[in-house]
Design an enzyme around this catalytic site. Structure first.
Site: not given
Lengths: 261, 385, 333
Positions: B242, B267, B363
């Site tokens: 995990r 931007r 998981e």
């Protein structure tokens, strides 16, 4: 086949500052790496070694810390590396650098092929390879993009010319510069890199190479950088106003005036 | 943050980054679009020793731990979560063998995985069973010196591409989860076939298939540990894997944050880059902070495991939970910052958002994970040892 | 070699199909100015005797034109060129040797320099005489164009420099100018055949070569997709220009790598560079900022390309480019 690959250590990120007193480039604290175009030469050298069961020796001219790049080259698969380092070499131009490399290769003795990258990303001269060929008095071919046949006595290869490509045969030993089209450099292995960190790097200085300090470095170089400066961006740029129609009209008018079209 | 990596870990991390930037970046969009399994990239990782990292040295590995694996998964995920999971699922596939396999099983399978000659996969999930292992229907009946397998495993990562499968099956259905056992099944075994390749929302370069067993006979020596240990094997395996999902989430979020910052600085609106707007700055600040917190938790958990902690179910679950929820938020915000461009498939962040979603699911869904964490918290009455 | 004070300037010119390439002619023009400033003789050196436009070289400023008896440049032989240039330079002792950069400067020029025991200053963008020191001051970019260096030869001669194509404007020819045509025949102590040309593969595209073009039209990421390159290709066609691009379209597979302008692609320095939808990343600017006139068309007024632009047009390139193409086509009739 004994292959020699010449590499240069360059700043990993091109970030430039100039020392206002000495006009010298200061790139202190910046990570350093193998000059990317040299990786193609290194890869090709390692492939030749694998094919011919030969040996690859890597050379560089540089300060003591350039040994990191030589170790990295060993991590990629080179067998041996020599650092050519001496305070007398500092400030060497391409001519003096190729002289030092030629002396080292003569000292190594037996070699079949010397490979160099097309040019460095810092100095961008592309002169050391051809100068080295001449200094060694062996044949030289530039901008090789493919090796077709590699024999004991000669090599057949494709080179990029201004008009296209040329297939050339060259007797060995010789020197070539390679371009990025020649291969895709491998990713080194972790074990190789870790082992290479412990590799012993041979260092040769001017005395060991039989070089008169007066013939290299700043003093011995034919060319000298007299001034370094940031390019003046001609910011007299003109922004053309209006709708697209009038912008285009203004542009065509100006291009006509300056006889650009 | 400076995590004080060892010399080898630094080299490992930069090697994984080199592969990610030179090999994965140029093809990630195409592999995602075509849903193509990246065999070339797997071979490249193998030749650079990345598949050896987590295998013990006596089996041709480099003896690295959970942390080393996390460093690689994070770097690969920064470029592509799909390719990273193909790599991580391979490690997951051999974990049962590394934890519970016999010496002869290890000697048989681990060197082949270390060299990259064979990939591995781990199979628990079925149509009716996932987190509820007692509901597993795939059966393995002992017949002389063989087990006979029947049933179907679902949504198996690396399914069809891997050659070594560690499969959790029922050897004694009457005992519920205590009747589960883990077996190694090799690709090519008669009676073992694959379902069609699943079409997924994200991690689309990875392969997900059904494993179909019809009177599939497997040598009894392929049993991992003892009969009845299947559930334990699966739980301990997931405890160790995990943090890897957490690392995948951290890597995906890192890639998204970098893309968002780059875009925000380029931007221009109303005469300024949008990075000068406080609303955007605060989004970036939250993203960076949450990301670093998740990374710290994942690293600390992995290092705890490597240091030899006995029990780490809770920590491992927390690392997966926190990092995956973080990755979902960060990638969603990255799409928001890129706005119209972010929603377009020409830009990489929408893929990162799709890839991030699975980290909240596999998981153990984050809901099941929370239950597991709660159980531990209640058991220790929230007290620190 | 030390200077003998003759002060001759040589330009090694390049020919293709018997005709001198435009960048070589432009370099003759620049060398004429330098020669005029210090009253030196200017010599054009042709690597073959088959040069149809040798008289042109005189018209553009050469006092003498050397026609070497080497193989025609289309039948490449660097070894022969090096040997002949070195022999000639040893005999004549020029003070300055100039050539355009390109494949000559990747082999012949630096090898010649070493044989003459001197250096090279490659890829220069400007050349000036320092009247006090009587040295040639060569200006060349480095570090991807983010830095300029002045290079001098304090005590070695000849001073050898290569210059970028189109670094200098083509001068005006003076047809009345007469030059001395000198055929140079060497004792053919056959150049040792250490390298041999086996075959030549010419690029069949027939398109204008990017690094030699006088005009380059470049399309960037702003075009959005591969199909839209047709629009800039049409503009290029009207202008007789080479088609260039920046890195993103190459990375995305819209345009082949051969068209990439920038530090990792081709370095160009044309008389006119038109950038359509190119943002102007540093690595791109490094490959084109020495162009004489730069036109930038972009919807984003903050795009860095405008910082180097001679003429900037903020707006929709899908409107502006077709209009420009139409206008130019009309102008050409």
């Amino acid at each position: 086949m004994n292959v020699i690959v010449c590499i240069k250590q360059v700043p990993a990120k091109i970030k430039i500052e100039i020392d206002p007193k000495t006009s010298a480039l200061a790139s202190g604290g910046v990570d350093r790496a193998i000059n990317p175009p040299d990786l193609y030469a290194l890869e090709e050298g390692i492939r030749i070694k694998e094919k011919t069961k030969g040996k690859v020796t890597v050379l560089t001219v540089g300060p003591a810390k350039a040994d990191e790049s030589l170790k990295e080259a060993i991590g990629y698969g080179a067998d041996d590396a020599v650092l050519l380092s001496d305070p007398a070499f500092e400030g060497s131009d391409t001519w003096a650098t190729s002289l030092v490399l030629a002396k080292a290769i003569r000292k190594i003795g037996q070699f079949d092929l010397v490979l160099c990258g097309k040019q460095s990303i810092d100095g961008e001269t592309g002169q050391v390879g051809p100068m080295l060929g001449e200094a060694l008095g062996v044949p030289f071919v530039s901008l090789v993009n493919r090796i077709d046949e590699l024999g004991q006595e000669s090599i057949k290869m494709m080179r990029m010319s201004d008009e296209g490509h040329q297939l050339i045969e060259m007797t060995l030993p010789g020197v070539i510069t390679v371009v990025k089209e020649i291969n895709v450099p491998r990713i080194p292995s972790l074990r190789g890199l870790m082992a290479a960190k412990k590799a012993a790097i041979t260092v040769w200085n001017a005395r060991e190479l039989g070089i008169d300090p007066a013939t290299v470095g700043m003093a011995g170089s034919p060319t000298r950088v007299s001034r370094v400066f940031f390019p003046q961006r001609a910011s007299q740029g003109e922004m053309l106003q209006g709708d697209p129609e009038s912008q285009v009209e203004q542009l065509v008018e100006r291009l006509r005036q300056t006889r650009a079209i | 943050m400076e995590y004080f990596l060892s010399e080898q870990q630094k080299t490992l991390k930069s090697l994984a980054r080199q592969i990610a930037e030179q090999r994965i970046l140029p093809v990630r969009a195409e592999l995602d679009e075509k849903e193509e399994f990246p065999w070339d990239l797997i071979k490249e990782m193998a030749s650079s020793d990345l598949l050896r990292v987590f295998i013990p040295e006596e089996y041709d590995g480099l003896g690295g731990g959970c942390f080393d694996l996390c460093l690689v998964v994070e770097e690969l995920s920064r470029a592509c979560g799909g390719i990273a999971i193909s790599y991580a699922a391979n490690a997951l596939g051999v974990l049962p063998l590394m934890l519970y396999g016999s010496d002869s099983q290890k000697a048989k399978y681990l060197p082949a995985v270390a060299s990259g000659n064979r990939l591995a996969a781990f199979a628990v999930t079925e149509a009716t069973a996932g987190s509820d292992a007692s509901a597993i229907r795939t059966s393995a009946k002992r017949d002389g010196d063989q087990y006979v397998l029947n049933g179907t495993k679902q949504f198996i990562t690396n399914g069809g591409e891997a050659e070594i499968y560690t499969v959790v099956v029922m050897t004694d259905a009457a005992k519920g989860s205590r009747g589960a056992s883990a077996l190694v099944v090799e690709k090519g075994t008669p009676g073992f076939t694959f379902g069609k390749k699943e079409k997924k929302m994200g991690i689309r370069s990875s392969a997900t298939r059904e494993l179909v067993f019809r009177d599939c006979r497997v040598p009894a020596e392929n049993l991992i540990s003892r009969e009845g240990m299947g559930f334990i094997v699966a739980m301990r395996t997931l405890d160790r894997s995990r943090p890897g999902v957490g690392a995948q989430a951290v890597g995906i979020a890192q890639g998204a944050l970098e893309a968002a910052v780059e875009y925000a600085q380029q931007r221009v609106q109303f005469g300024h880059p949008i990075s000068a707007i406080q609303a955007v700055q605060h989004m970036l600040a939250n993203m960076a902070t949450e990301l670093e917190a998740a990374r710290a938790l994942v690293y600390a958990t992995a290092r705890t495991i490597d240091a030899g902690a006995k029990s780490f179910t809770e920590e491992s679950a927390m690392a997966k939970l926190f990092a995956s929820d973080m990755a979902m938020r960060v990638t969603t915000d990255a799409v928001q910052i890129l706005a119209g461009a972010g929603y377009m498939r020409d830009y990489p962040v929408e893929k990162m958002m799709r890839d991030a979603k699975i980290t909240q699911i596999y998981e153990g869904t984050n809901q099941v994970i929370r239950s597991a964490i709660a159980l531990e918290v209640l058991k220790r009455k929230a007290k620190l040892e | 070699m030390t200077s003998d004070g003759s002060g001759d300037i040589w330009v090694v010119t390049e020919q293709r199909d018997g005709r001198t390439k435009a960048p070589s002619i432009a370099l003759i023009g620049k060398a004429r100015k330098l020669a005029g400033e210090r009253q030196s003789r200017l010599t054009a050196v042709c690597l073959s005797q088959v040069v149809e436009d040798a008289a042109q070289l005189a018209a553009y400023g050469a006092d003498r034109v050397y026609l070497l008896d080497g193989p025609v440049p289309d039948d490449w032989n660097d070894d022969a060129y090096v040997k002949e240039l070195v022999d000639l330079a040893r005999r004549e002792k020029p003070d300055v040797i100039l050539a355009t950069s390109g494949s000559l400067s990747s082999s012949v020029i630096p090898r010649m320099a070493v044989a003459l025991d001197t250096g090279v200053s490659p890829n220069c963008i400007s050349l000036d005489f320092d009247h006090q020191s009587r040295m040639l001051v060569q200006t060349r970019p480095a570090f991807g164009g983010s830095l300029m260096a002045n290079v001098v030869f304090p005590n070695r001669r000849p001073q050898i420099a290569t210059v970028r194509p189109h670094a200098f404007k083509k001068g005006d020819p003076d047809p009345s100018r007469q030059g001395e045509m000198i055929r140079v025949d060497f004792d053919r102590q056959a150049v040792s055949a250490k390298t041999k040309l086996l075959n030549v593969v010419k690029d069949l595209s027939g398109k204008v070569r990017l690094d030699e073009a006088e005009v380059v039209v470049c399309g960037g990421r702003g075009l959005g997709k591969a199909e839209n390159f047709q629009m800039v290709a049409e503009l290029a066609e009207v202008l007789g220009a080479a088609l260039g691009t920046s890195r993103p379209p190459v990375d995305d597979g819209w345009v082949p790598y051969a068209h990439q302008v920038g530090q990792t692609g081709k370095i160009v320095s044309p008389r006119l560079y038109i950038a359509c939808g190119v943002a102007g990343a540093p690595q791109h600017l490094a490959g084109m900022q020495t162009s004489e006139i730069i036109v930038a068309i972009n919807e984003d007024p903050r795009a860095p390309i405008f910082e180097v632009a001679t003429y900037g047009m903020v707006g929709d390139l899908f409107k502006i480019v077709p209009l420009l193409t139409k206008k130019l086509r009309e102008a050409r009739g």
